[in-house]
Structure formats: C-alpha cells, structure tokens
Design a protein around this motif. Sequence first.
Motif, mmCIF file in Angstrom:
data_model
loop_
_atom_site.group_PDB
_atom_site.id
_atom_site.type_symbol
_atom_site.label_atom_id
_atom_site.label_comp_id
_atom_site.label_asym_id
_atom_site.label_seq_id
_atom_site.Cartn_x
_atom_site.Cartn_y
_atom_site.Cartn_z
ATOM 1 N N CYS A 197 0.847 -1.189 0.000
ATOM 2 C CA CYS A 197 0.000 0.000 0.000
ATOM 3 C C CYS A 197 0.884 1.241 0.000
ATOM 4 O O CYS A 197 1.746 1.401 0.876
ATOM 5 C CB CYS A 197 -0.931 0.004 1.211
ATOM 6 S SG CYS A 197 -2.115 -1.360 1.223
ATOM 7 N N ASN A 198 0.645 2.110 -0.954
ATOM 8 C CA ASN A 198 1.475 3.303 -1.129
ATOM 9 C C ASN A 198 0.914 4.452 -0.282
ATOM 10 O O ASN A 198 0.476 5.483 -0.798
ATOM 11 C CB ASN A 198 1.519 3.680 -2.615
ATOM 12 C CG ASN A 198 2.623 4.670 -2.912
ATOM 13 O OD1 ASN A 198 3.486 4.916 -2.085
ATOM 14 N ND2 ASN A 198 2.597 5.239 -4.099
ATOM 15 N N VAL A 199 0.940 4.241 1.038
ATOM 16 C CA VAL A 199 0.414 5.227 1.971
ATOM 17 C C VAL A 199 1.426 5.416 3.089
ATOM 18 O O VAL A 199 1.941 4.425 3.644
ATOM 19 C CB VAL A 199 -0.947 4.781 2.560
ATOM 20 C CG1 VAL A 199 -1.455 5.805 3.574
ATOM 21 C CG2 VAL A 199 -1.965 4.596 1.453
ATOM 22 N N GLN A 200 1.740 6.654 3.426
ATOM 23 C CA GLN A 200 2.651 6.987 4.508
ATOM 24 C C GLN A 200 1.928 7.881 5.507
ATOM 25 O O GLN A 200 1.243 8.826 5.119
ATOM 26 C CB GLN A 200 3.907 7.681 3.985
ATOM 27 C CG GLN A 200 4.778 6.800 3.112
ATOM 28 C CD GLN A 200 6.062 7.490 2.681
ATOM 29 O OE1 GLN A 200 6.296 8.651 3.035
ATOM 30 N NE2 GLN A 200 6.878 6.786 1.926
ATOM 31 N N HIS A 201 2.129 7.587 6.796
ATOM 32 C CA HIS A 201 1.487 8.335 7.862
ATOM 33 C C HIS A 201 2.481 9.360 8.411
ATOM 34 O O HIS A 201 3.622 9.023 8.738
ATOM 35 C CB HIS A 201 1.027 7.400 8.980
ATOM 36 C CG HIS A 201 0.094 6.326 8.512
ATOM 37 N ND1 HIS A 201 -1.254 6.531 8.333
ATOM 38 C CD2 HIS A 201 0.325 5.036 8.167
ATOM 39 C CE1 HIS A 201 -1.828 5.423 7.913
ATOM 40 N NE2 HIS A 201 -0.886 4.496 7.808
ATOM 41 N N GLY A 202 2.042 10.587 8.517
ATOM 42 C CA GLY A 202 2.894 11.652 9.015
ATOM 43 C C GLY A 202 2.175 12.526 10.023
ATOM 44 O O GLY A 202 0.947 12.480 10.165
#
Length: 511
Positions: free
Chosen positions: A42-47
């Motif tokens: 999954c191409n999702v990053q949490h910031g």
Amino acid sequence: MAALRRKFGEDYQVVNTNRGATFSSAPVKKKRQRFVEKNGRCNVQHGNLGGETSRYLSDLFTTLVDLKWRWNLLIFILTYTIAWLVMASMWWIIAYIRGDLNHGHDASYTPCVANVYNFPSAFLFFIETEATIGYGYRYITEKCPEGIILFLFQSLLGSIVDAFLIGCMFIKMSQPKKRAETLMFSQDAVISQRDGKLCLMFRVGNLRNSHMVSAQIRCKLIKSRQTPEGEFLPLDQCELDVGFGTGADQLFLVSPLTICHEINPKSPFFDLSQRSLMNEQFEIVVILEGIVETTGMTCQARTSYTEDEVLWGHRFLPVMSLEEGFFRVDYSQFHSTFEVPTPPYSVKEYEEKSSLSSSLLTPYHERMYSVDCLVAGDEVAGPGSGSTSCKLPNKLQKMSSSGREDLQRKVLRLSSQKSEKASSTGDLPLKLQRLGSSPGQSDGETRFHLKALKVEFQTMAMSTGDLHHRSLPPTPAPIPTHAPPHTNMSSSSGRPEDNLPAKLRRMNADR
C-alpha cells in the motif's frame, strides 16, 4: 501459433502483454500514482502523528514484528550485547566491593565467585551461567548472599529477554508474506463477453503444490467522486461483486482461475464504454485471502489494476492441457490475452438501444369497439356501479353520454362536398367497417349498431363535431322514432345517397 489459430480461429490474435517491451513509436504515458502497488504494498505513509508515537511503543511486540529485517537483527544483537555487559558489570562490582579482585590467587581466601579477579573473568562467568555452559572453573560460593540474589535476577531476566526476542524473530520468520509471493495475478484485466454478458475478468494462480484453505477473493474500486452535497471524496472505495451472492468468490485454487465481475445496472461500470475507458481514472484493488495449509496462518495477497491495465475486447489464453494421467499448467501463457469481437458501447447504451428497438418492433394491436357495448354497458351496470362490462375510450364515452341517437345522426349525415375531402370515413379516427340496424328493440325504437370501430394513431384534419356542423342543414329533419327495422334513412325523393362520399355509398349498398 498455428495450433492456437486452429483452436480459436483466424480472427483471434494473441497479444503480448509484457510491460518490459517498449516501442519508440508508442507515446510515453505519464506514470500514474497508484494506491496499491502491483506487489501488494500500500502506497500510503502516515505523518504528523504527534503524540501517537507512544501508542506504537505500548504495543512493542507488534512494532518489532512489523519492522524490517535489518532493524530486527540490529535490535536483537544490541539487546543481548547490552544485557550481557550490564550483568557482567554487576558481577564485577560485587567482586570489587568484597575485595575479591585483590585475593584472586590466594588459596586460603573464599571469594563470592571463584576465579573472578578482573572484568573479563566476570564476563566469562556471566556467559557460562546464562548459556548454561558450566565449565566448572568459575562458580559461586555459599558465603555470598548478594551473589545468590543476583544469580536469581539474572536467570529471570535472561528468560524474559529470550522469550521476547526469540518470539519476535520466530513470528517474523513464520509470517505468510513470502507465501503471498507465490500467488500470481495477471498483469492486465480484460473486458469481454461471457455467456452473453459483458464482464470484467482477471486471472489468479497458485505456484505451490500446497493449497490455500478457504480461499476467498474480494475487489474494491477506488475512484474519486463528488457527492450531491458537494463533498469531494478523493479515494472513495466501492465494492465490486465477484460472486458474493452465488458463492463464486470462494475459490478452489488448485489451478489458475479466471475471476469474473458481471457488468450490470448494479455495477459501477454500467456506463463504461470502450471510448470512455480512455478518459477514466480508477484503480481496481484485488484482495485474495486464505489459510496456508502447512502453517495454518492466514495469508493475504493483493494487487491492483489501473485504467490503462484494463484491455477492452480481450480474453485470456488457456493454460491448462491434459497430459498422460495429469493436467499440466503452462505459466508461460499466464499473462497472455487474445482479441475477441466485443461491442464497443456500454451496457447502459446496449439496454437503451434494445428497449428502443423492442418498442419499435412490437406490432400494434388494434382495439375493436362496438356500439353494442353502449347498450350492454347500460344494461349490465346499475345506477351505482362504477364499472361496465365494456371498456370504451373516453371519446366514445362522451359521445355515448350525449345520446346514441345523436351519434347515429352525426354519422349518417356526413356531408359529401368536394372541398371537404378530409370528412370521408377513411380520414376519420373511428373507421366505420359496417353500419347496420338491429330489429331487436324492446321499446320499439330503432337502434343502429356500429359493428366495429378501429382506433388508430392517425392525423385528423377535423373532428366529427366539425363535420356535423358543416354538413347538417340549418334545421335538420328529425329521425322517425318508430321506423321499421330495415327502413332506409334517406328519403327516396331526391336520392341524398348520391351526395355521399364513395365509401358511404358502398357501405349503404352493402347494407
């Protein structure tokens, strides 16, 4: 290739879907950002988590398992090294406080730990104790209670560290992520007809001989949309039905299977056509779940298809062949497709065209009405009844309510002037097939029955009311109320039948 043409016909052409081959003549399309990569990541990053970092530390075990292998190995080595150094230092401190370091080679002195007279010897004693090697040269004596307490603390702490770190390493090694790499998905999805219905299809396969128990597949359509209230949803998820109601989503994944999504009015691709496919932006996420037969752990494999990876008018090439005593799967043709004749328009357009053509091809049934219905309706229906046995059009009901005798008078007194050609019976909306009289009157008055009236959709130049006003003389002669049953309505002197149109003259002659 010749065998394929003999099997599928000369019109079918095998298409190579290898993405690695590029052609200089083809336009280079900009790579689109994907939500899920082809390998399932999954191409999702949490910031900007802020205080949420403490939640990861509270679930330290899961955090360590989710880390990459290089960080797990680093933590594993550092934890054991630091623990050994700390515990060895504590044994050295005990020996230093008791003065065992100054009497290391004195045989008459009883130390806390025998043969520990510096830090390396204290470190070796800790390793021998922790690893239960026990060479017998260094040992703890009974005259050191603080050493006994430290020995118990060392044993408990060592067991906890071993259970935690070794457990994390075992869980990480037994994770079924690598098992998901042996589950294959086709590089492209296709849209073609199956069983007379337009379907979206893709292929899945299992490379191992071990099966996936209770394998189930699901599909999600990720597409941006705007709600009627004006809210914009950038990554709206919509379910694609791949056989949930029929049980087709439960797979027996022994050989490669083609998963089918029927495009119907409930499908989000209901208005998708070959032309609109070029302008759409969507992503289809495929999720395959099952239990690994060897370990009993749940495995999940994912992939996705963007709009440029959906081929219109293609079908997958068969990969199964029958050998002597078994079936062989040729995975070299797993991603290959061939073209098939497929309508370029959407299912919505097809249904609209089908409904329009069916309405045009349906024969028009002419309804027949008789003046007998007027009589029968009055006899059957009582004064308080709301329905009659004969259903008449509104126009005939109005005409019948004004009097049947006026209707007979209006029909028979049509003018035959040459300038009023539109007043002939051929141009009337109610075609008079036959005009007759019936002698069966109970009250003695003549009742003319109109045997059949054909109601058609026909352009009228004027109504029967206009014909009546234009054709009747200023003072029309009344019709005799007690006429004989077969008496001619026109007088014999003057022969008014000669002034009637040709069609009425033929009708009177037949009568």
